[in-house]
Design a protein around this motif. Structure first.
Motif, PDB file in Angstrom:
ATOM      1  N   TYR A  14       0.860  -1.188   0.000  1.00  0.00           N
ATOM      2  CA  TYR A  14       0.000   0.000   0.000  1.00  0.00           C
ATOM      3  C   TYR A  14       0.888   1.227   0.000  1.00  0.00           C
ATOM      4  N   THR A  16       1.048   5.676  -1.312  1.00  0.00           N
ATOM      5  CA  THR A  16       0.390   6.859  -1.833  1.00  0.00           C
ATOM      6  C   THR A  16       1.454   7.802  -2.373  1.00  0.00           C
ATOM      7  N   SER A  29      -3.314   6.373  -4.954  1.00  0.00           N
ATOM      8  CA  SER A  29      -3.211   5.382  -3.880  1.00  0.00           C
ATOM      9  C   SER A  29      -3.136   4.022  -4.559  1.00  0.00           C
ATOM     10  N   ARG A  31      -2.667  -0.162  -4.190  1.00  0.00           N
ATOM     11  CA  ARG A  31      -2.772  -1.310  -3.282  1.00  0.00           C
ATOM     12  C   ARG A  31      -2.547  -2.575  -4.083  1.00  0.00           C
ATOM     13  N   TRP A  41      -2.233  -4.895  -9.122  1.00  0.00           N
ATOM     14  CA  TRP A  41      -2.251  -3.600  -8.444  1.00  0.00           C
ATOM     15  C   TRP A  41      -3.566  -2.908  -8.759  1.00  0.00           C
TER      16      TRP A  41
END
Length: 63
Positions: A14, A16, A29, A31, A41
Motif C-alpha cells: 500500500y 500513496t 493510492s 494497493r 495492483w
C-alpha cells in the motif's frame, strides 16, 4: 496522442504518491491484491487539492 508516465513505486503493498500533470496535482493510492494468482495492483486517483475521487479500484496491468 496519449502521454504515458512511468512512476517510481516500491514493492510495499500500500502506497500513496502525488504527481502533477499540467497544472493539476493528483494523489494516487496504490494497493496490491494477491488474488488472482500472480496478483494485481489497484489504483485510486483523486484530485490532491479537493480530495475528490476521480477513479477508484482500477486494476493495472504490467507494462
Amino acid at each position: 496522442m496519449a502521454t504515458f508516465y512511468r512512476l517510481a513505486v516500491s514493492s510495499d503493498p500500500y502506497q500513496t504518491l502525488k504527481v502533477t500533470v499540467g497544472s493539476t496535482r493528483y494523489q494516487l493510492s496504490l494497493r496490491y491484491n494477491p488474488v488472482p494468482p500472480g496478483g494485481q495492483w489497484l489504483v485510486d486517483i483523486s484530485d490532491a487539492g479537493t480530495n475528490k475521487a476521480l477513479s477508484t479500484g482500477t486494476p493495472q496491468t504490467r507494462a
